[in-house]
Design an enzyme around this catalytic site. Structure first.
Site, PDB file in Angstrom:
ATOM      1  N   GLU A 160     -11.653   4.357  11.505  1.00 24.97           N
ATOM      2  CA  GLU A 160     -10.516   3.561  11.212  1.00 24.97           C
ATOM      3  C   GLU A 160      -9.265   3.753  11.464  1.00 24.97           C
ATOM      4  O   GLU A 160      -8.830   5.221  11.489  1.00 24.97           O
ATOM      5  CB  GLU A 160     -10.727   3.571   9.551  1.00 24.97           C
ATOM      6  CG  GLU A 160      -9.698   2.530   8.863  1.00 24.97           C
ATOM      7  CD  GLU A 160      -9.672   2.672   7.295  1.00 24.97           C
ATOM      8  OE1 GLU A 160      -9.515   1.439   6.779  1.00 24.97           O
ATOM      9  OE2 GLU A 160      -9.838   3.718   6.994  1.00 24.97           O
TER      10      GLU A 160
ATOM     11  N   CYS B  76      -7.160  -1.879   4.399  1.00 22.93           N
ATOM     12  CA  CYS B  76      -8.552  -1.277   4.445  1.00 22.93           C
ATOM     13  C   CYS B  76      -9.662  -2.381   4.804  1.00 22.93           C
ATOM     14  O   CYS B  76     -10.735  -2.101   5.342  1.00 22.93           O
ATOM     15  CB  CYS B  76      -9.068  -0.603   3.186  1.00 22.93           C
ATOM     16  SG  CYS B  76      -8.680  -1.825   1.683  1.00 22.93           S
TER      17      CYS B  76
ATOM     18  N   LYS C  70      -0.236   7.977 -10.124  1.00 21.92           N
ATOM     19  CA  LYS C  70       0.298   8.833  -8.805  1.00 21.92           C
ATOM     20  C   LYS C  70       0.569   8.007  -7.731  1.00 21.92           C
ATOM     21  O   LYS C  70      -0.545   7.700  -7.131  1.00 21.92           O
ATOM     22  CB  LYS C  70      -0.425  10.044  -8.648  1.00 21.92           C
ATOM     23  CG  LYS C  70       0.605  10.796  -7.813  1.00 21.92           C
ATOM     24  CD  LYS C  70      -0.257  11.976  -7.078  1.00 21.92           C
ATOM     25  CE  LYS C  70      -0.553  11.495  -5.629  1.00 21.92           C
ATOM     26  NZ  LYS C  70       0.664  11.001  -4.639  1.00 21.92           N
TER      27      LYS C  70
ATOM     28  N   GLU D 255     -11.926   3.158  -3.930  1.00 23.71           N
ATOM     29  CA  GLU D 255     -11.652   2.159  -2.978  1.00 23.71           C
ATOM     30  C   GLU D 255     -11.308   2.713  -1.618  1.00 23.71           C
ATOM     31  O   GLU D 255     -10.298   3.237  -1.590  1.00 23.71           O
ATOM     32  CB  GLU D 255     -10.932   1.042  -3.473  1.00 23.71           C
ATOM     33  CG  GLU D 255     -11.012  -0.405  -2.565  1.00 23.71           C
ATOM     34  CD  GLU D 255     -10.040  -0.521  -1.456  1.00 23.71           C
ATOM     35  OE1 GLU D 255     -10.646  -0.225  -0.678  1.00 23.71           O
ATOM     36  OE2 GLU D 255      -8.878  -0.621  -1.590  1.00 23.71           O
TER      37      GLU D 255
END
Length: 500
Positions: free
Chosen positions: A401, A304, A195, A270
């Site tokens: 973040e 990331c 997906k 992750e």
């Protein structure tokens, strides 16, 4: 100050033809509409305009895709020799190379990243990842084990494929994340339901076409487009999925881990990061300044591993911050498809609002905006590269973040490596870090103290297919790339034989 370069050239050629064609789901080797008939929009973040519509999968489509993957796993794929799987993966890599320009165009259209980054970086790395793991397909083996029990025994292990792997990938590197997930799964002998992110489905659908073209059996790779809340949730909880792999935010990763408990499927995650970039006083400052800027502004900070916390020794702090700020202010901002663009847009209005919200929070909390901190242009989701100073450890720009082109510069005045590492480790995340110094002995010592899955010395955001990648703490579970990625898609079986 930042230069707003010309808009993107008109879309032409194979990419234009692909975008204009209907976009269906790839299930069992067939292109089919969503059973509900629903579609969703694909937005060009450079212009905020709708460029395509794709099928919107739901639970029923997920069921069909998992069923197809199961049939392929139990059928032709399990009977295929490892060398034959490897050959198909090599053919796929060659097919990707053959349409580099088309894939790069689709990637920069739907993601907004500079076309040169797509053409010279992400697409070639995607092909290379399939080649790397093709080499592993013939090298997955168990071992004979000597034991101490009395009697005559022959004991050994087998490494077998987990089965059906559901894989949910993000929008920031749509093509390379596809390869990071699919390639080791195929090498191990698994089948896949992929997906892609709802924002960036086009590249995945185009590569989906290549699987059939190069000869993969039907159902080995299935591609379903749709939303995380529906299709992604259905995949995570599906009772006939053996493995779920996800790259994305930590919050969503926690939801996926909880959903996977239904049948205790294997999970790899992750997730997010708040990576420190640490400039020691003996660093080559020209190299460190360019590296620190690239660490945060590459891919518009939508990485990331983005070096979003810039720790600089007070002896060189002013020069480093001035250099990074000057570089940020000089970057050319524009549409991803324009070859002159250095900084493209953020992926979506939602991300734009999130990033600008963090910047405003920093202003309100008393931080100094050294440069940037503004929206840019009349169309699209552009934010100027931003350097923030005079922060406190409790500020949201330090703790959370941001996932945008925003770096917080933090001075330090100690040579105590334990103290430096303590500040670098003061985060819930632990994905990556970079250290900038001429003293490699010092670098090795500090690298051992920083809690992150990857430590770069005098570089940042460096990747290679052979290097395992993953995080400590809330940055995830498991390692992608390298030999370690095969652990995510295999399981060990022990065989013990009593000899007569």
């Amino acid at each position: 100050m930042n230069v707003h370069i010309h808009a993107a050239p008109k879309l032409v050629g194979p990419a234009a033809a692909f975008v204009a064609a209907p976009k269906k789901l790839l299930i069992g080797g067939q292109w089919v509409p969503a059973l509900s008939g629903k579609t969703t929009e694909v937005i060009d973040p450079s212009s905020a305009r709708v460029v395509a519509h794709v099928a919107e999968a739901d639970k029923a489509d997920v069921d069909a895709a998992v069923k197809a993957a199961r049939a392929a796993f139990e059928g032709p794929w399990s009977r295929m020799l490892p060398a034959e799987r490897a050959k198909l993966m090599w053919k796929l890599a060659d097919a990707i190379d053959a349409i580099t320009d088309e894939l790069a165009t689709l990637n920069s259209l739907e993601n907004g990243k500079p076309i040169n980054d797509s053409r010279k970086g992400e697409v070639p790395f995607t092909a290379e990842t399939f080649r790397y793991f093709a080499g592993w397909a013939t090298k997955i083996n168990g071992e004979q084990i000597p034991i101490s029990a009395p009697g005559d025994w022959h004991c050994y292990t087998r490494r077998e494929p987990v089965g059906v792997a559901a894989q949910i990938i993000p929008w920031n590197f749509p093509l390379s994340m596809l390869a990071w997930k699919i390639a080791p799964a195929l090498a191990a002998g698994c089948t896949v339901v992929l997906k892609p992110a709802e924002q960036t489905p086009l590249g995945a659908l185009r590569i989906g076409e290549l699987f059939a073209e190069v000869g993969f059996p039907d159902g080995v790779v299935n591609v379903i487009t749709g939303f995380g809340e529906t299709a992604g949730a259905a995949l995570s909880a599906h009772p006939d999925v053996d493995k779920i792999a996800f790259t994305g935010s930590t919050d969503v990763g926690k939801l996926i881990a909880r959903a996977a408990t239904g049948n205790l499927k294997k999970v790899s995650l992750e997730l997010g990061g708040k990576s420190p970039t640490i400039v020691l006083p003996d660093a080559d400052l020209d190299v460190a300044i360019a590296g620190a800027a690239s660490a945060i502004f590459f891919n518009m900070g939508q990485c990331c591993t983005a070096g979003s916390r810039l720790f600089v020794h007070k002896k060189v702090y002013d020069r480093v911050v001035e250099g990074v700020a000057a570089g940020a202010a000089a970057m050319r901002i524009g549409a991803g498809l324009n070859p002159e663009t250095e900084v493209g847009p953020l992926i979506s209005r939602e991300q734009f609002d999130k990033v600008t919200g963090f910047i405003e929070d920093g202003r309100r909390d008393g931080a100094e905006i050294v440069t940037g901190g503004e929206s840019f242009g009349e169309d699209g989701f552009f934010v100027t590269p931003t350097v923030i100073a005079k922060t406190r450890p409790d500020m949201s720009v330090i703790r959370e973040e941001i996932f945008g082109p925003v770096v917080c510069a933090i001075p330090f005045d100690t040579d105590d490596l334990d103290a430096i590492a303590r500040d670098a480790n003061d985060t819930a995340f632990g994905l990556a870090a970079s250290l900038w110094t001429r003293d490699l002995g010092l670098a090795h010592k500090l690298a051992a103290k920083v809690k992150a899955g990857t430590i770069w010395i005098n570089t940042h955001n460096f990747n290679d297919c052979a290097l395992p990648f993953g995080g400590f703490k809330q940055s995830g579970w498991g390692r992608e790339l390298g030999a370690q990625a095969l652990d995510l898609y295999t399981q060990v079986k022990t065989v013990a034989i009593r000899l007569p």
